[in-house]
Structures are given as structure tokens and as C-alpha cells.
Design an enzyme around this catalytic site. Structure first.
Site, mmCIF file in Angstrom:
data_model
loop_
_atom_site.group_PDB
_atom_site.id
_atom_site.type_symbol
_atom_site.label_atom_id
_atom_site.label_comp_id
_atom_site.label_asym_id
_atom_site.label_seq_id
_atom_site.Cartn_x
_atom_site.Cartn_y
_atom_site.Cartn_z
ATOM 1 N N GLN A 103 61.204 39.499 16.998
ATOM 2 C CA GLN A 103 59.963 40.227 16.700
ATOM 3 C C GLN A 103 58.769 39.555 17.386
ATOM 4 O OE1 GLN A 103 59.277 42.227 12.824
ATOM 5 N NE2 GLN A 103 57.802 40.586 12.470
ATOM 6 N N THR A 162 43.914 25.614 57.425
ATOM 7 C CA THR A 162 45.029 24.919 56.773
ATOM 8 C C THR A 162 44.378 23.701 56.116
ATOM 9 O OG1 THR A 162 45.528 23.581 58.721
ATOM 10 C CG2 THR A 162 46.731 25.659 58.517
ATOM 11 N N HIS A 163 44.858 23.324 54.963
ATOM 12 C CA HIS A 163 44.229 22.226 54.192
ATOM 13 C C HIS A 163 42.755 22.524 53.900
ATOM 14 C CE1 HIS A 163 47.715 19.767 55.623
ATOM 15 N NE2 HIS A 163 47.506 20.450 56.737
ATOM 16 N N SER A 223 22.720 34.527 35.900
ATOM 17 C CA SER A 223 22.628 33.375 35.016
ATOM 18 C C SER A 223 21.426 33.565 34.105
ATOM 19 C CB SER A 223 22.460 32.097 35.838
ATOM 20 O OG SER A 223 21.852 31.089 35.056
ATOM 21 N N GLU A 228 36.518 34.774 39.057
ATOM 22 C CA GLU A 228 36.902 33.588 38.276
ATOM 23 C C GLU A 228 37.856 33.964 37.140
ATOM 24 O OE1 GLU A 228 33.227 30.878 37.679
ATOM 25 O OE2 GLU A 228 32.460 32.828 38.281
ATOM 26 N N LYS A 257 20.753 33.127 40.668
ATOM 27 C CA LYS A 257 22.212 33.106 40.682
ATOM 28 C C LYS A 257 22.844 34.491 40.648
ATOM 29 C CE LYS A 257 24.720 30.022 39.461
ATOM 30 N NZ LYS A 257 25.607 28.946 39.836
HETATM 31 N N1 ARG Z 1 60.060 44.775 13.494
HETATM 32 C C1 ARG Z 1 61.339 44.363 13.960
HETATM 33 C C2 ARG Z 1 61.211 43.706 15.351
HETATM 34 O O1 ARG Z 1 60.230 43.874 15.962
HETATM 35 C C3 ARG Z 1 62.246 45.538 14.058
HETATM 36 C C4 ARG Z 1 63.691 45.201 13.982
HETATM 37 C C5 ARG Z 1 64.050 44.735 12.636
HETATM 38 N N2 ARG Z 1 65.453 44.525 12.522
HETATM 39 C C6 ARG Z 1 66.002 43.872 11.478
HETATM 40 N N3 ARG Z 1 67.283 43.725 11.511
HETATM 41 N N4 ARG Z 1 65.257 43.383 10.505
HETATM 42 O O2 ARG Z 1 62.091 42.988 15.786
#
Ligand code: ARG
Length: 463
Positions: A327, A160-161, A282, A295, A288
Site C-alpha cells: 500500500q 569540457t570540464h 527578488s 532551479e 534581480k
Molecule cells: N488499499 C490496499 C492497497 O493499496 C488495497 C489492497 C488491500 N488488500 C488486502 N489484502 N488487504 O494495497
């Protein structure tokens, strides 16, 4: 890739094509082509349904479905030419279909919109990733169970700690991660079950006047049911946020374990030896062997959680229903998914390959007065002392051992009795680390028998 003529998909009211910069900011084909298989699966289901209910002829439906398979094979073969002028995967696929089959291609988009189409594609893509995450988690848990079983009774310090606290078993420590990852697994399954409603047929936002059969397309795509509100279906991305939330929590667990592996593999600890397969050298220091995989896994939570926050910021404040902001949902999810899967696989490889150094673990387990609590418990159990008094007596004995530069079991009985006259020789039994861990038989405790029982329970659960 700029096409200066008006867009053939929606250009009826446009006299000119978009500016190059407009095209650059608008096009998503550079990334959403990753959803090609899902897009074509969605379109094939939609076409079959349109044919089945008589909105298009069964012949057209078949032609469309066949053509879409050819488009998919071109994309898979890498021969498909994606066009930024066609904006996104949806219009690229449809345009190619038109090249190939002509007029029937124009009937595919009846009773749907890109809004329900993209929601469907993206959901299918995220669902596939949840399935991949489930497989990755199961494999990692399996690797941890193997480590836990092999080392159910190997002693090591519990911290712990990051200070030596009480001895625990290697198996118990491994099983702690099995519990965490087991909850991640259940979150993956919950998220999958909750998101499994089909947006397809919600159309642009309001549904459609065509007599579509949403049950049929939902079923064809493996959804449990169609989503019940068209506005919600096209405009929510909580399934993607939940995916990122589950991924973030899991990545956080992986990061904690990775941090332990970094510490444990250091020359100062030497608790584990990582295999060459999951280490690097390394370029300047020949001696190393670096735990780079650990990581990098430790760091992955940063970008995965970053994606989670990023998408949350995209979605907050968007009025219903679809806005083009959405989008921006994909790239971060793609990146998070790739890195989550990679982290799971790398961790599994490291865990399978790593060797616990039993001697170092045992030596460290006994250092730092790790059985002081066992001594205090003995005073309570055998001499009937209140725990607070026993704590005080034990503290004096620890101070005495520290003064002499030895560990608790190295004190003589006379030393012990100089602090409390009733202490007997039996006390030395509880000062050994193996006895200490063996005695912790409470449910969920570190005793080897408990660890083996938990390994057995998990194997049963995962069958
Ligand atoms: N490429 C668009 C997206 O990924 C598809 C939908 C487009 N719809 C629109 N009403 N322009 O959101």
C-alpha cells in the site's frame, strides 16, 4: 471518521472495530482516491464480464455498471464522502454502490479480490501517466527543435570540464537534448508496452474457481493480454519501479539542462535571456531576475529518484504474494509523477520563451583559444605533420598569444612562423569560429548542415 462497528466488507469474524490508530495507519483513502476513475473502470469491466459469462445476471451487471457511473460522477463533482473506516478507494466505491443499488452491489466482488483490483487500478494510473509523459516529452522536443532550427548556425563555445573547448553551434547544443529526451521517449514507450498486461482476475493470489474471462476484461481496459501468473500479477510492482526509473533518468536530463540555463542566464555568461513568464524577482534586490523554474527543475530529480529508491526499499524482501507493505507504493509514485509532468511543462515553457543572445554566444565562442584544435588540424592536413607534433606547435602558439594577451587570430604571420617556418597565411582561415563549426561535417558533428539534417530527421521520426 472512526467507525467502531466491525467492518461491513470483511467484519464477519470481527467483534469490534479497529482502534483509531489502527485505522490511521491502515487507511489509504487519503491518497488512493486519486485512482477512483481507474477503480471504477476496472469494476465496470469486471461487472460486464461477470454478466457476459453468466456468473451474475446481465440485469445485475447493468445495474452495477450504471451505479458505478453515478458514483464516479459524485466523486468528480466533489460531493462524494470518503470514509477512512472504509479504508481505501475500493471499499469506499463499493459501499456507496451498495447504498445506491442495494443487493447487486454485493455480487461485484465475485471472482476478484482487492489484491488484483489494486494492482489493476495502479497499473492503469501509471499507464495514464506514461501517456502524459509521452505528450510532455513530445512538446518539449518540439520546442527544442524550433530553437535548434532557428540557431543552426549560431556559434557558441562548447565546453569540457566547463572550460572552453571548441566552438559548437546553438542548434547542435539544443539537439543534444533532443537525443536525450528522444531516448526518454523510447523508454516511456517501452515501459508502457511491457507493463500492459492485466492483473484483473488473478483474484487474491491463486486465481478463481469462477469461470471468468480474463481476456475480456483485459481487452476492455486496453491491456494487450491478461498477466499469465496470478501470484506475480498481484504482487509485483516493477511497472511502477520502471516508471520511476524512466522518470528519474528523464528528470536527470532535465536537471542538467536546467543547470545550463541557470549558468547561461547569469550576468557573467549572458548566453540566454529567460522570459519574464518563467523568471521571478527578488524582494530586496530590484535588479534581480532569477531563473527559479530552472532551479526547481534541477531539484526535481531528487524527489523523483527518492521515490524510486523508496519504492525499491518497500518491495525488496517481500515474500509472495500481496503484503500490506505494498500500500506504500502509491504516494511516492503520485508525487514523482506530478513533479515529472510539472518539470516537463515548465521546461517546455522556458525553452519556447527563451532568447539566445547571439552576440554574447559569438563573443564567447571565439574566446579561450577555442580554435586551437582547428589550427593543429591545419598543421596536420596542410603541412603533413603528425598530430602529436601539431599539438605541440599549437600549444606554443597558444602560450605566445596568452603572453601577448590576444587571441590566436590576432597573432601575426611572423609570430606564427617564429614557431614553425612553414606556416602560411591560409592558416588564418581556420582560426575563425564560423569556419571552425562549418568544417565539422562528420556525421553527428556540429556543422550547421549536420544540425539541419538532424532536425529534419527528428521531425520525420516524430511525425
Ligand atoms: N488499499 C490496499 C492497497 O493499496 C488495497 C489492497 C488491500 N488488500 C488486502 N489484502 N488487504 O494495497
Amino acid at each position: 471518521m472512526t467507525d467502531k462497528t466491525a467492518n461491513t466488507m470483511w467484519g464477519g469474524r470481527f467483534a469490534a472495530g479497529p482502534d483509531a490508530i489502527m485505522e490511521a495507519i491502515n487507511a489509504s483513502i487519503g491518497f488512493d482516491q486519486r485512482m477512483a476513475a481507474q477503480d471504477i473502470a476496472g469494476s465496470r469491466a469486471h461487472a460486464a464480464m461477470l454478466g457476459a459469462v453468466g456468473i451474475i445476471t446481465p440485469k445485475d451487471a447493468d445495474t452495477i455498471r450504471e451505479g458505478l457511473l453515478t458514483v464516479l460522477s459524485e466523486i468528480e463533482a466533489g460531493t462524494f464522502e470518503f470514509s477512512a473506516a472504509l479504508e481505501d478507494i475500493h471499499m469506499n466505491v463499493e459501499a456507496r454502490l451498495k447504498d445506491m443499488i442495494g443487493e447487486p452491489a454485493g455480487r461485484l466482488h465475485t471472482g476478484r479480490s482487492r489484491n488484483d483490483q489494486v494492482a489493476t487500478d495502479f497499473k492503469l494510473w501509471v499507464r495514464d501517466q506514461l501517456d502524459a509523459a509521452e505528450a510532455g516529452l513530445l512538446a518539449l522536443i518540439d520546442a527544442l527543435l524550433a530553437q535548434a532550427e532557428a540557431g543552426a548556425d549560431w556559434v557558441m563555445p562548447g565546453f569540457t570540464h566547463l572550460q572552453t573547448a571548441q566552438p559548437v553551434t546553438w542548434g547542435h547544443h539544443m539537439m543534444a537534448y533532443v537525443e536525450m529526451l528522444g531516448r526518454d521517449l523510447s523508454r516511456v514507450r517501452d515501459a508502457r508496452a511491457r507493463m500492459n498486461e492485466s492483473p484483473l482476475g488473478a483474484a487474491a493470489l491463486a486465481g478463481t474457481s469462477f469461470p471468468i474471462d480474463r481476456e475480456m476484461t483485459a481487452q476492455a481496459l486496453g491491456f494487450d493480454r491478461p498477466a499469465a501468473n496470478s501470484l506475480d500479477a498481484v504482487s509485483d510492482r516493477d511497472f511502477a519501479l520502471e516508471f520511476l526509473g524512466v522518470a528519474s533518468i528523464c528528470a536527470m536530463h532535465l536537471s542538467r539542462f536546467a543547470e545550463e540555463l541557470v549558468i547561461w542566464s547569469s550576468a557573467q555568461f549572458r548566453f540566454v535571456t529567460l522570459s519574464d513568464r518563467f523568471s521571478t524577482g527578488s524582494s530586496i534586490m530590484p535588479q534581480k531576475k532569477n531563473p527559479d523554474a530552472a532551479e526547481l527543475i534541477r531539484a526535481k530529480v531528487g524527489r523523483i529518484m527518492g521515490a524510486n529508491v523508496g519504492l525499491m526499499m518497500v518491495m525488496k524482501g517481500l515474500p509472495l504474494a500481496y503484503s500490506k507493505d505494498m500500500q506504500e507504493d502509491k504516494e511516492q509514485v503520485f508525487d514523482a509523477a506530478d513533479n515529472w509532468m510539472l518539470a516537463l511543462a515548465a521546461m517546455e515553457g522556458m525553452v519556447r520563451d527563451m532568447t539566445a543572445n547571439r552576440d554574447s554566444l559569438a563573443a564567447a565562442a571565439g574566446a579561450g583559444f577555442s580554435t586551437a584544435t582547428d589550427l593543429a588540424d591545419w598543421l596536420v592536413r596542410v603541412l603533413g605533420m603528425p598530430f602529436r607534433d601539431a599539438h605541440h606547435v599549437t600549444g606554443s602558439l597558444v602560450a605566445m598569444a596568452e603572453g601577448k594577451g590576444c587571441d590566436l587570430p590576432d597573432l601575426s604571420l611572423a609570430d606564427m612562423q617564429s614557431v614553425h617556418g612553414d606556416i602560411t597565411q591560409d592558416v588564418f582561415d581556420v582560426l575563425g569560429v564560423q569556419n571552425s563549426v562549418n568544417s565539422r561535417m562528420s556525421y553527428g558533428g556540429t556543422a550547421p548542415a549536420q544540425v539541419r539534417a538532424q532536425v529534419g530527421r527528428w521531425r520525420e521520426v516524430l511525425k
